[in-house]
Design a protein around this motif. Structure first.
Motif, short mmCIF file in Angstrom:
data_model
loop_
_atom_site.label_atom_id
_atom_site.label_comp_id
_atom_site.label_asym_id
_atom_site.label_seq_id
_atom_site.Cartn_x
_atom_site.Cartn_y
_atom_site.Cartn_z
N ARG A 226 0.77 -1.10 0.08
CA ARG A 226 -0.04 0.11 0.18
C ARG A 226 0.81 1.32 0.10
O ARG A 226 0.54 2.18 -0.61
N ASP B 51 3.94 4.42 -3.11
CA ASP B 51 4.10 5.69 -3.51
C ASP B 51 3.22 6.53 -2.90
O ASP B 51 1.94 6.90 -3.40
N VAL B 52 3.70 7.30 -1.74
CA VAL B 52 2.77 8.08 -0.96
C VAL B 52 3.55 9.34 -0.73
O VAL B 52 4.83 9.36 -0.73
N SER B 53 2.81 10.34 -0.54
CA SER B 53 3.51 11.67 0.00
C SER B 53 2.48 12.05 0.95
O SER B 53 1.25 12.11 1.08
N ASP B 54 2.95 12.83 1.96
CA ASP B 54 2.08 13.42 3.03
C ASP B 54 3.01 14.61 3.75
O ASP B 54 3.91 14.66 3.38
N ASP B 55 2.26 15.25 4.70
CA ASP B 55 2.86 16.29 5.31
C ASP B 55 4.06 15.87 6.31
O ASP B 55 4.78 16.62 6.71
N VAL C 125 5.37 9.00 6.11
CA VAL C 125 4.69 7.89 6.11
C VAL C 125 5.11 6.57 5.59
O VAL C 125 5.78 6.75 4.44
N TYR C 126 4.92 5.35 5.88
CA TYR C 126 5.15 4.17 4.98
C TYR C 126 6.37 4.09 4.94
O TYR C 126 6.96 3.49 3.99
#
Lengths: 188, 454
Positions: free
Chosen positions: B266, B269-273, B276-277
């Protein structure tokens, strides 16, 4: 321990939720889980994704509880707006959104086969009712949408439709009676 | 036995008790530890400079030659729409250099900002002071040469977020299963590493060339991060004034096939402020505050993640959000006959507030009779289309007082269904660094309408 069901309207429940009242959010969740899941199944066509996103929608609603501005007595239009947005984001990114759950520290639960069956159950009621409403004569459909779904006042609906308040009440009453005969129960 | 929805309810109700005061406070606390802004990127570890020099020396000695630059993609083609165009002088190669686990040129990172309040981060291999991709893993016909990465790149390799009030980027990116080549859009998925249910996947490179990249900017107050790789704990300083970090590891996604790997996949490929992961577990701030990002089973967000409590992302200074009073405006809905005799509704209003960044967009939503409850149809209101679409949000600048118009017509050529349409115009305004995230988007009402179609 099971949460006690509450009777307040959604705006009151969300205001209480923002103040940390878990029973209020439990009532809101149970009140709208079925319609939200049904809406997501229609939006995504994917039962597993719909179940996954339903959790995300309620997490986003929890995060946004203090910002909720009641435009209707029901928060369902607001929840469906969040659901549409989450479904759209998931399509755009090619993966189910989980940001609201991450922000709340909520683990992402896996859906098993029996949970998919539960998605079917939850989704089944709402589209059936929608379909039935769709089958109503136009004047009754307008009236029942405005009254039951949008929860607008009779006088306001009458003004919009250019008919008397008594006529609106009659149309709503006839539509509800017709729906009762088709579903064998009181419509939500 | 409880089902999925019961377990979800339990988690949500725990979150009500645990999180609500924190949610209320997000982005609301003042910066308690304001400090003098130092010259950008002054705090460069000596080791990084040594690595930079080493890479330049390798290039100078002719070990890797340059080929043609990688293809450019027109993501910054329109100054007043989408991401906007590049702000002059905003492209900065950061003084950060991280060795590749298998050797070769180190990894680097650069940032840029645009005319529409957007900041982007890009990573690649670092050679002779440039970000490059290497001709390997199927890229550039495996020519073994270095190819300069254009600033205007595939949006998938250009992580963009909304700048805060002081023009800073707050964005943390996790990209797993990347090819060591750093070529745009090239994922490294070795044969047999993905379940058959995921469909055929391109076997673009050997397993040894699979990389996980974790990078971002944590803000001016972030001083150090703690992360865990293969059971070893590392605490390293961030780089520069805006809290930059970059971690490169060998790939791990191939180890996570089957149900046990679902959680890992999951986070491909994630971006956040905040990160994460990824392997980062703690962020240490100059004020003495430490934020713990994860417990054994879940993420921690909000002030309660930090001791003493501060909002995440710490240091983010929000922009000023328009008020409902500033936005209140009449919305006109008119029933018109199309040339073919069918009905349509023209909705128009004068923009009460100008839009000059990707942060805001006017939105028209209405209830379509017979459809699901609520506003079940919508249109973004803007003067026109930008020239490049792709995955870029399509907002466009709007002048104050400019008339915006949208047509509500029957779908797929069908006549407009009869019945009442109730709708509203609102400004969707991102309150945090991320674009189009429901929980960080305020919907501020501007006006409403009701119209009946015969």
């Amino acid at each position: 321990m099971p949460e006690t069901e509450r009777t307040e309207n959604d705006a009151a429940l969300l205001a209480a939720t923002a103040a940390g009242d878990r029973a209020a959010f439990a009532t809101l969740y149970r009140r709208h889980l079925g319609p939200v899941v049904g809406f997501l199944v229609m939006e995504t066509g994917d039962r597993e994704l719909a179940g996954d996103l339903a959790a995300e929608v309620f997490a986003a609603a929890l995060l946004g509880a203090s910002r909720y501005r009641p435009e209707h007595a029901s928060a369902l239009p607001w929840l469906c707006g969040i659901a549409r947005f989450k479904a759209s984001e998931s399509r755009r990114k090619g993966r189910a959104e989980d940001r609201a759950r991450r922000r709340l520290g909520i683990p992402r639960e896996q859906l098993e086969d029996e949970d998919i069956a539960r998605v079917d159950e939850l989704a089944a009621a709402e589209p059936r009712l929608l379909k039935l409403v769709d089958d109503l004569p136009t004047v009754q459909r307008e009236a029942i949408w405005a009254r039951v779904v949008q929860e607008r006042g009779y006088s306001e609906i009458a003004n919009d439709l250019g008919v008397s308040e008594a006529a609106v009440r009659q149309r709503v009453s006839r539509a509800l009676a017709w729906l009762r005969t088709r579903t064998g129960q009181e419509p939500a | 036995m409880s089902d999925y929805f019961d377990r979800t309810e339990t988690h949500l109700l725990r979150a009500v008790e645990r999180n609500m005061p924190a949610v209320e406070a997000t982005h609301a606390l003042p910066r308690r530890f304001a400090r003098m802004r130092r010259s950008r990127w002054r705090a460069v570890p000596v080791l990084l400079l040594v690595l930079l020099c080493g890479a330049a020396a390798a290039f100078a000695s002719g070990l890797i030659s340059f080929g043609a630059p990688a293809a450019s993609v027109p993501v910054f083609a329109t100054p007043d729409a989408g991401l906007g165009s590049l702000k002059s002088g905003s492209v900065q190669l950061l003084p950060i250099s991280v060795p590749d686990p298998q050797g070769g040129p180190p990894w680097g990172m650069r940032v840029l900002s645009t005319t529409r309040g957007v900041g982007c981060i890009q990573v690649g291999r670092l050679l002779a002071g440039q970000l490059v991709a290497l001709g390997q893993d199927g890229a550039f016909h495996d020519d073994g040469r270095a190819h300069a990465l254009p600033v205007s790149a595939d949006i998938q390799r250009l992580n963009c977020s909304l700048l805060d009030k002081h023009g800073r980027i707050f964005d943390s990116v996790t990209e797993k299963s990347q090819a060591a080549s750093a070529a745009q859009g090239l994922y490294c998925r070795a044969p047999g590493t993905y379940p058959a249910s995921h469909g055929p996947t391109p076997a673009t490179c050997p397993l040894a060339d699979e990389r996980n990249l974790y990078y971002g900017l944590l803000g001016p107050d972030a001083q150090r991060i703690t992360y865990s790789i293969a059971g070893r704990i590392h605490t390293v300083p961030t780089v520069g004034d805006d809290g930059a970090y970059l971690i490169v590891t060998t790939g791990t996604t191939h180890r996570y096939t089957g149900a046990s790997g679902a959680a890992e996949r999951r986070g491909l490929d994630v971006s956040d402020d905040v990160p994460v992961y990824g392997p980062i577990t703690e962020i240490h701030y100059r004020s003495g505050t430490t934020c713990h990002l994860v417990t054994a089973s879940s993420w921690i967000y909000g002030p309660h993640a930090c001791a003493p409590a501060v909002p995440e992302p710490y240091g983010y200074v929000p922009t000023v959000q328009p008020t409902e009073a500033q936005l209140a405006t009449p919305v006109h809905a008119t029933l018109i006959r199309e040339p073919d005799g069918r009905w349509a509704i023209r909705v128009s209003f004068k923009a009460p507030v100008a839009i000059s960044s990707l942060r805001g967009e006017y939105n028209l939503e209405w209830h379509e009779p017979g459809g699901p409850p609520g506003y079940n149809a919508f249109e973004h209101l803007k003067p026109g289309r930008s020239r490049y679409g792709g995955l870029i949000p399509q907002g466009q600048n709007v002048a104050r007082g400019q008339t915006l118009t949208a047509m509500i017509e029957g779908r797929r050529g069908a006549p407009l269904a009869s019945g009442i349409r109730t709708g509203r115009v609102s400004l969707h305004y991102a309150t945090g660094p991320l674009v189009q995230t429901e929980e960080d988007t305020a919907r501020i009402a501007a006006g409403s309408f009701t119209i009946r179609v015969p």
